[in-house]
Design an enzyme around this catalytic site. Structure first.
Site, PDB file in Angstrom:
ATOM      1  CB  THR A  57      54.920 -16.453 -21.064  1.00 14.13           C
ATOM      2  OG1 THR A  57      53.938 -17.443 -21.338  1.00 14.13           O
ATOM      3  CG2 THR A  57      54.653 -15.215 -21.914  1.00 14.13           C
TER       4      THR A  57
ATOM      5  CE  LYS B 218      56.637 -20.629 -19.403  1.00 17.26           C
ATOM      6  NZ  LYS B 218      55.690 -21.502 -18.682  1.00 17.26           N
TER       7      LYS B 218
ATOM      8  CG  ASN C  22      58.251 -19.654 -14.596  1.00 24.42           C
ATOM      9  OD1 ASN C  22      59.193 -19.781 -13.802  1.00 24.42           O
ATOM     10  ND2 ASN C  22      57.002 -19.653 -14.207  1.00 24.42           N
TER      11      ASN C  22
ATOM     12  CG  ASP D 223      55.078 -22.485 -14.547  1.00 23.60           C
ATOM     13  OD1 ASP D 223      54.493 -21.465 -14.168  1.00 23.60           O
ATOM     14  OD2 ASP D 223      55.442 -22.669 -15.720  1.00 23.60           O
TER      15      ASP D 223
ATOM     16  N   GLY E 278      53.583 -32.067 -21.021  1.00 25.89           N
ATOM     17  CA  GLY E 278      54.108 -30.827 -21.585  1.00 25.89           C
ATOM     18  C   GLY E 278      54.874 -30.030 -20.529  1.00 25.89           C
TER      19      GLY E 278
END
Ligand code: NDP
Length: 287
Positions: A67, A71, A92, A107, A132
């Site tokens: 995290t 990353k 991740n 993710d 982002g």
């Protein structure tokens, strides 16, 4: 019977990391399925990341999550990078496979698993709020899954333009940027609206993405990446308009499930993971 006191190890490396609740859901799954595995929450300062990865390798970790802020910087320390992690430009989740450390990004895949329970991503016209890390992961997986078009809406033009350009250049996707100013309308014909900004995240729980909600058709599926609280003002308003909704807690659980699948080969029970996380989030909200 052979005795075995050796646990299999997994972890998350971050800085700071103390408030990251992933351990709670992952270890709940390990216990539920009778696995003698551990998931450690380990604070690794940026300057020590290479040593931490070498340590995990030496100690035979099954894998680990990364995290903030690791990353991207972890990528050159690994033996291989999976396809979508390469395009996303961030890892991740690291998986130990046949002596190699392989970098993946779960993710966006976690998001896709939540979406697939509601709609097939192929052919969808998507409006994506944000540009982002989370938006990038979601956008790349949607493009790889055959979304028809992706409109990236972002407050900062440069970041939004970059993401739309990246989707076009790397994946040949039909992607465009739209400046987010004031209350934007959701274009007619939109199939999926995704909030991938941090708007609505605890403790700012009343914050809502500034949209013209009158333009939101009931056929649009509305998703939010915010895991805590799962029912954001955006999802509440979308639900009131009759839209189907997808929450960010499901995405978080699914990315955890994918990690556990990679590491252990077992498909964990998401209900056990959700209950463990909800308990933590409820106590955080109360405290
Ligand atoms: P980043 O800091 O990389 O990006 C934040 C994004 O939110 C940017 O696009 C930023 O716009 C936008 N933004 C923030 N505040 C506002 C605002 N007030 N108005 C308009 N836009 C705003 O963060 P991440 O992408 O890493 O994370 C975003 C969220 O995703 C976090 O809340 C995180 O909890 C969640 N997340 C959830 C996951 C899950 O599994 N459910 C997984 C990963 C993340 P700008 O570029 O203009 O600054």
């Amino acid at each position: 019977m052979t005795l075995n006191f050796k646990q299999e190890l997994t972890a998350v490396f971050g800085f700071p990391v103390a408030e990251n609740p992933t351990q709670v859901m992952v270890e709940a799954a390990y216990r539920h399925h009778g696995l003698d595995w551990r998931y450690l929450t380990i604070e690794v300062p940026p300057r020590d990341l290479a040593d931490a990865v070498a340590g995990a390798r030496a100690m035979g970790f099954g894998g680990f999550n990364l995290t903030i802020p690791h990353k991207v910087s972890v990528m050159p320390l690994l033996d291989r990078i999976g396809e979508s992690a390469e395009v996303i430009g961030a890892v991740n989740c690291v998986v130990a496979r046949e002596g190699e450390l392989v970098g993946e990004n779960t993710d966006g895949r976690g998001f896709l698993e939540s979406l697939r329970a509601v709609r097939d991503p192929a052919g969808l016209r998507v409006v994506l709020l944000g540009a982002g890390g989370a938006a990038r992961a979601v956008a790349v997986e949607l493009a790889l899954a055959g979304a028809e078009s992706i409109t990236v809406v972002n407050r900062t033009a440069q970041r939004g333009e970059e993401l739309a350009g990246h989707l076009r250049d790397k994946l040949g996707a039909k992607a465009a940027f739209q400046q987010w100013s004031d209350r934007i309308a959701v274009p007619s014909g939109t199939d999926l609206l995704v909030n991938a900004t941090s708007i609505g995240l605890f403790p700012d729980v009343e914050a809502c993405a500034p949209l013209d909600f009158d333009s939101l058709d009931r056929d649009v599926v509305v998703a939010d990446v915010i895991p805590n609280p799962p029912l954001t003002p955006l999802l509440r308003k979308a639900g009131e308009r009759g839209c189907r909704t997808i929450d960010g807690l499901g995405m978080l659980i699914n990315q955890g499930r994918i990690g556990i699948r990679y590491w252990t080969g077992l498909d964990p029970d998401p209900a056990v993971m959700r209950a463990a996380l909800e308990k933590v989030f409820n106590s955080t909200a109360a405290g």
